[in-house]
Design an enzyme around this catalytic site. Structure first.
Site, PDB file in Angstrom:
ATOM      1  N   SER A 240       0.812  -1.211   0.000  1.00  0.00           N
ATOM      2  CA  SER A 240       0.000   0.000   0.000  1.00  0.00           C
ATOM      3  C   SER A 240       0.855   1.275   0.000  1.00  0.00           C
ATOM      4  O   SER A 240       1.605   1.518  -0.925  1.00  0.00           O
ATOM      5  CB  SER A 240      -0.953  -0.048   1.200  1.00  0.00           C
ATOM      6  OG  SER A 240      -1.928   0.947   1.117  1.00  0.00           O
TER       7      SER A 240
ATOM      8  N   ASP B 250      -2.444   6.186  -3.491  1.00  0.00           N
ATOM      9  CA  ASP B 250      -1.321   5.546  -2.804  1.00  0.00           C
ATOM     10  C   ASP B 250      -0.792   4.416  -3.683  1.00  0.00           C
ATOM     11  O   ASP B 250      -1.208   4.255  -4.830  1.00  0.00           O
ATOM     12  CB  ASP B 250      -1.730   5.059  -1.410  1.00  0.00           C
ATOM     13  CG  ASP B 250      -2.783   3.971  -1.459  1.00  0.00           C
ATOM     14  OD1 ASP B 250      -3.507   3.881  -2.463  1.00  0.00           O
ATOM     15  OD2 ASP B 250      -2.901   3.192  -0.480  1.00  0.00           O
TER      16      ASP B 250
ATOM     17  N   ASP C 165      -1.079   1.176  -4.011  1.00  0.00           N
ATOM     18  CA  ASP C 165      -1.941   0.190  -4.667  1.00  0.00           C
ATOM     19  C   ASP C 165      -3.283   0.785  -5.077  1.00  0.00           C
ATOM     20  O   ASP C 165      -4.186   0.065  -5.509  1.00  0.00           O
ATOM     21  CB  ASP C 165      -2.152  -1.038  -3.774  1.00  0.00           C
ATOM     22  CG  ASP C 165      -2.909  -0.712  -2.481  1.00  0.00           C
ATOM     23  OD1 ASP C 165      -2.901   0.460  -2.060  1.00  0.00           O
ATOM     24  OD2 ASP C 165      -3.496  -1.635  -1.897  1.00  0.00           O
TER      25      ASP C 165
ATOM     26  N   ASP D   7      -5.861   2.042  -3.547  1.00  0.00           N
ATOM     27  CA  ASP D   7      -7.141   1.801  -2.875  1.00  0.00           C
ATOM     28  C   ASP D   7      -7.549   3.013  -2.038  1.00  0.00           C
ATOM     29  O   ASP D   7      -8.592   3.002  -1.391  1.00  0.00           O
ATOM     30  CB  ASP D   7      -7.127   0.526  -2.033  1.00  0.00           C
ATOM     31  CG  ASP D   7      -6.137   0.558  -0.873  1.00  0.00           C
ATOM     32  OD1 ASP D   7      -5.347   1.518  -0.782  1.00  0.00           O
ATOM     33  OD2 ASP D   7      -6.140  -0.402  -0.076  1.00  0.00           O
TER      34      ASP D   7
END
Length: 461
Positions: free
Chosen positions: A106, A253, A255, A257
């Protein structure tokens, strides 16, 4: 939380606390387990498991290790390659996979990585299956009424194969584009892709919807993900939006999400702003089912005051989008999220989705014909002071009678003009003391009072 899997997967420094061997074992278990479930249901077709990864150098190592474990157990591995966490959740759900795996840490630095497991509904893997994975890693697996010191290997025609599944990522992009209610033509949009998973997706979606798209931090090299970029370093996008005279900016960010915004004046629009803006938009149109927006305990006090003024109800969960989604699913809520930009639109996705969030913010701007600064204006964010206290025993410190009394005294002094929150860190030997009040000095005074109490009771390190 388990031994390896926390609220957001198995995360650690690549090659040290999270190794290729861990990934191989995760693959071995999942491939075997889902094949075994199929066999018990009379289905002899191999299990189908879809994998995505972010742009970290170590993601290749973990991808190949997972594939080796899955195929050795007889499952087929479908590779989305570099893609976002929400795309894996979407494809796992709509393309009938047994489960999905996302390789990402992340917003963490490049040297960390993680393995996130997603079930066939596009939701986070149930806790009981995560515990079985952990038991297999530790050599103490008991499932299907027997102990397994080792799992059988597939052989001959039962060995699994890999499938290039980039078409799945393209279908996810098509899904996002289909959600664009308005043309973005003539709108100047800035995107900060954090040198992460959104680098080859976000611009394509905005371009397809007609925006004039300007992109920064979309040159991943395996080592620069989140490095002074993206939603955790939004100052770069603030400067970019102002210098280029853009109408809006969105920062993701690693990834993708989560998403934070920057308005046309360069001000940060946090997850709390997004919940407020879209919550009001839904209520105006009669779409806010249960009249409830789901937040976490870390949302700003100002958000609740603003919701009260609009007659919008709210729920507060523990920190973590996992808990937000669980509450939403159980209670039929349509929107929820975190201050950090994890926003869940349950009608459209089963997880936080940064690109979807940015499309929804564009929708409100275009529907109401207002700039983002005007949409955010009614929400007054209260000053906040947060202090982390390193302690010998975080539970004992938080539950201490004198500390509890100090916290209660602050709560009573603030009344309905602010709030205090004292909680244990989920990952460190730390107690977090946070106060929100109308001015910074009041926040600092009350935080200091509680911190000094904790230390005077002998818990400080």
């Amino acid at each position: 939380m388990g031994k390896y899997f926390g609220t957001d997967g198995f995360r650690g420094e690549a090659g040290i606390t999270l190794t290729a061997d861990h990934a191989y074992k995760v693959g071995r278990f999942l491939g075997w387990y889902y094949n075994a479930l199929r066999e018990r249901n009379g289905n002899n077709e191999p299990a189908r498991i879809v994998i995505g990864k972010d742009t970290r150098r170590s993601s290749y190592m973990f991808e190949y290790s997972l594939v080796a474990g899955l195929t050795a157990s007889g499952a087929d591995a479908y590779l989305l390659h570099v893609t976002t966490t929400p795309s894996v959740a979407y494809i796992a759900r709509v393309d009938d996979f047994d489960c999905g795996i996302m390789i990402s840490a992340s917003h963490n630095p490049y040297y960390d990585n993680g393995i996130k497991l997603i079930d066939c509904y596009g939701e986070k893997m149930p806790e009981e299956i995560l515990l079985l994975v952990e038991d297999y890693i530790d050599g103490k697996l008991h499932v299907f009424n027997q102990d397994w010191s080792e799992l059988p290997f597939a052989h001959r025609e039962h060995i699994g194969c890999t499938v290039d599944y980039v078409s799945g990522r393209n279908r996810y992009m098509g899904y996002l584009i289909s959600l664009g209610v308005y043309s973005f033509k003539g709108v100047k949009v800035g995107l900060d892709c954090a040198n992460g998973a959104s680098w080859n997706i976000a611009k394509s979606v905005f371009d397809a919807l007609g925006a004039d798209t300007y992109v920064i931090n979309a040159q991943p090299n395996g080592l620069n993900i989140n490095n002074n970029a993206g939603s955790t370093h939004i100052e770069g996008l603030q400067k970019f939006v102002v210098e280029k005279g853009l109408d809006i900016g969105f920062a993701y960010d690693g990834d993708a999400d989560r998403c934070l915004c920057v308005d046309e004046k360069g001000n940060v629009i946090t997850g709390d702003h997004i919940l407020y803006i879209y919550g009001c938009y839904m209520k105006e149109r009669g779409k806010l089912l249960t009249n409830t927006v789901v937040t976490t305990v870390m949302s700003n006090f100002g958000l609740y005051k603003a919701f009260d003024e609009k007659g919008i109800g709210y729920a507060k969960t523990a920190v973590g989008d996992k808990y937000v989604y669980e509450y939403m699913a159980k209670n039929g809520c349509r929107i929820g999220g975190e201050q950090s930009g994890h926003i869940i639109f349950s009608k459209y996705a089963s997880t936080g989705d940064g690109i979807l969030t940015s499309l929804k913010m564009m929708e409100v701007m275009l529907a109401k014909k207002l700039p983002m600064s005007k949409l955010a204006e009614p929400l007054k964010i209260y000053p906040q002071v947060l202090e982390n206290v390193r302690v010998t025993d975080k539970k004992a410190a938080k539950d201490d009678e004198a500390v509890q009394a100090a916290v209660q005294a602050v709560a009573e002094a603030l009344g309905d003009t602010g709030r205090i929150l004292v909680r244990e860190s989920g990952t460190e030997p730390v107690v977090r003391v946070m106060v929100e009040a109308p001015d910074h000095d009041t926040c600092q005074k009350y935080v200091t009072q509680v911190v000094e109490t904790i230390k005077s009771r002998g818990y400080g390190v």
